[in-house]
Write an enzyme that holds these catalytic residues in place. Structure first.
Site, PDB file in Angstrom:
ATOM      1  N   SER A 168       0.728  -1.284   0.017  1.00  0.00           N
ATOM      2  CA  SER A 168       0.048  -0.080   0.001  1.00  0.00           C
ATOM      3  C   SER A 168       0.949   1.227   0.021  1.00  0.00           C
ATOM      4  O   SER A 168       1.681   1.458  -0.798  1.00  0.00           O
ATOM      5  CB  SER A 168      -1.027  -0.036   1.113  1.00  0.00           C
ATOM      6  OG  SER A 168      -2.116   0.872   1.105  1.00  0.00           O
ATOM      7  N   ASP A 248      -9.278  -4.717  -5.127  1.00  0.00           N
ATOM      8  CA  ASP A 248      -8.636  -3.871  -4.449  1.00  0.00           C
ATOM      9  C   ASP A 248      -9.219  -2.406  -5.021  1.00  0.00           C
ATOM     10  O   ASP A 248      -9.236  -2.342  -6.232  1.00  0.00           O
ATOM     11  CB  ASP A 248      -7.107  -3.838  -4.770  1.00  0.00           C
ATOM     12  CG  ASP A 248      -6.266  -2.858  -3.782  1.00  0.00           C
ATOM     13  OD1 ASP A 248      -6.794  -1.905  -3.183  1.00  0.00           O
ATOM     14  OD2 ASP A 248      -5.069  -2.988  -3.906  1.00  0.00           O
ATOM     15  N   HIS A 280      -7.945  -5.287  -0.739  1.00  0.00           N
ATOM     16  CA  HIS A 280      -6.520  -4.621  -0.360  1.00  0.00           C
ATOM     17  C   HIS A 280      -5.840  -5.226   0.928  1.00  0.00           C
ATOM     18  O   HIS A 280      -6.528  -5.486   1.792  1.00  0.00           O
ATOM     19  CB  HIS A 280      -6.822  -2.995  -0.346  1.00  0.00           C
ATOM     20  CG  HIS A 280      -5.839  -2.201  -0.083  1.00  0.00           C
ATOM     21  ND1 HIS A 280      -4.777  -2.158  -1.189  1.00  0.00           N
ATOM     22  CD2 HIS A 280      -5.319  -1.357   0.902  1.00  0.00           C
ATOM     23  CE1 HIS A 280      -4.000  -1.169  -0.598  1.00  0.00           C
ATOM     24  NE2 HIS A 280      -3.870  -0.879   0.620  1.00  0.00           N
TER      25      HIS A 280
END
Length: 311
Positions: A168, A248, A280
């Site tokens: 991320s 995601d 995610h």
């Protein structure tokens, strides 16, 4: 009249909320856990090191590593929207334990300052401080003459096999560290692992604008590197692995990064692997799932294929 302690100035739920008196309330995160250097049962040892006045790291070493055995080193950068989580949290401590055990590497998990108390580029600077600290450990010197401050890295880090990895926002940071290290000639980077990378989207990113003190807007090269092929062409590593998930919410920028990298003239090898039906950073929350295990096998094959299980 409402107190400034309860009046909200900025609300970025589900990440954090800033009150008018300046204090920050975070909504997500995991408790800190201590390192386990003296564990008699764990497969991986860990310890914390201070790198600078603002940055630190948690080091991980396979307990079965032979004396002075050289291993690839992974510099790992945690995610959390630049504003949450920690290298010392149970979430990332447990993940790095698994990564180091499965890949048979030594790892430095970066602890950096969080926004909004410390606006960007503070986190970038802290990550780079850890990279410079790692680079001090010259693995090419004769035994006993190393100049690095940490014995684990002196004894076990193969600085000819350095990998940057992150998930991320941590993937964003990892990409930018490779760019910066190449520009400075800091060290050779063998590979870059981007797990569900955060590179913004097509709309102005309010969170980014709020936490970044010197934002260049939606196409800031730190936020959207795919818009800057000249920089991508100079990416200072030999290979890149991009991991995405079909559900995601930011997967498209991971895909477009891959296509931009291929089109930039960069001469390395890039691979993309997408996990179907997952969201995610699912692997952090469901580490024992079959899909998370498959992702880990991808990482092992990319970082240390000699430790990958035979088909």
């Amino acid at each position: 009249m409402a107190s400034t302690k309860t009046e909200v100035a900025h609300d970025f739920h589900p990440w954090f909320r800033v009150y008018k008196d300046g204090h920050v309330e975070r909504f997500l995160g995991h408790p800190f856990v201590p390192p386990s250097e003296d564990s008699q049962t764990a497969a991986v040892r860990s310890k914390d090191v201070t790198v600078s006045t603002t940055a630190s790291a948690r080091l991980f070493l396979p307990k079965a590593a032979a004396p002075r055995e050289k291993l690839p080193i992974v510099i790992y950068i945690h995610g959390g929207a630049f504003s949450m989580e920690s290298a010392f949290s149970s979430l990332y401590h447990n993940y790095l334990n698994s990564l180091v055990d499965e890949c048979r590497v030594i790892a430095a998990s970066v602890e950096y300052r969080l926004a909004p108390e410390h606006p960007l580029p503070a986190c970038y600077d802290d990550c780079y401080a850890v990279m410079k600290w790692v680079a001090q450990h010259d693995g090419g010197r004769p035994p006993g003459s190393e100049t690095g401050p940490d014995p684990w890295l002196n004894d076990h880090a193969d600085l000819g096999k350095v990998y940057l990895a992150g998930d991320s926002a941590g993937a964003n940071l990892a990409h930018n560290m490779v760019v910066r290290a190449n520009g400075d000639g800091l060290m050779k980077i063998s590979g870059l692992v981007l797990i569900h990378p955060f590179f913004g989207n097509e709309q102005p990113t309010k969170l980014w604008e709020f936490i970044c003190s010197d934002s260049g807007g939606v196409n800031d090269p730190r936020l959207n590197p795919g818009a800057h092929p000249g920089l991508l062409s100079k990416l200072g590593c030999e290979k890149v692995l991009i991991l995405t998930a079909s559900k995601d919410f930011i997967r498209e920028r991971g895909r477009s990064y891959c296509e931009a990298l291929k089109a930039s003239g960069w001469r390395g090898a890039v691979e993309t692997v997408e996990t179907e039906g997952e969201e995610h950073v699912f692997h952090l929350f469901k580490p024992t799932s079959e899909k998370a295990k498959a992702m880990m096998r991808c990482l092992v094959s990319f970082i240390n294929p000699t430790n990958a299980p035979s088909a």
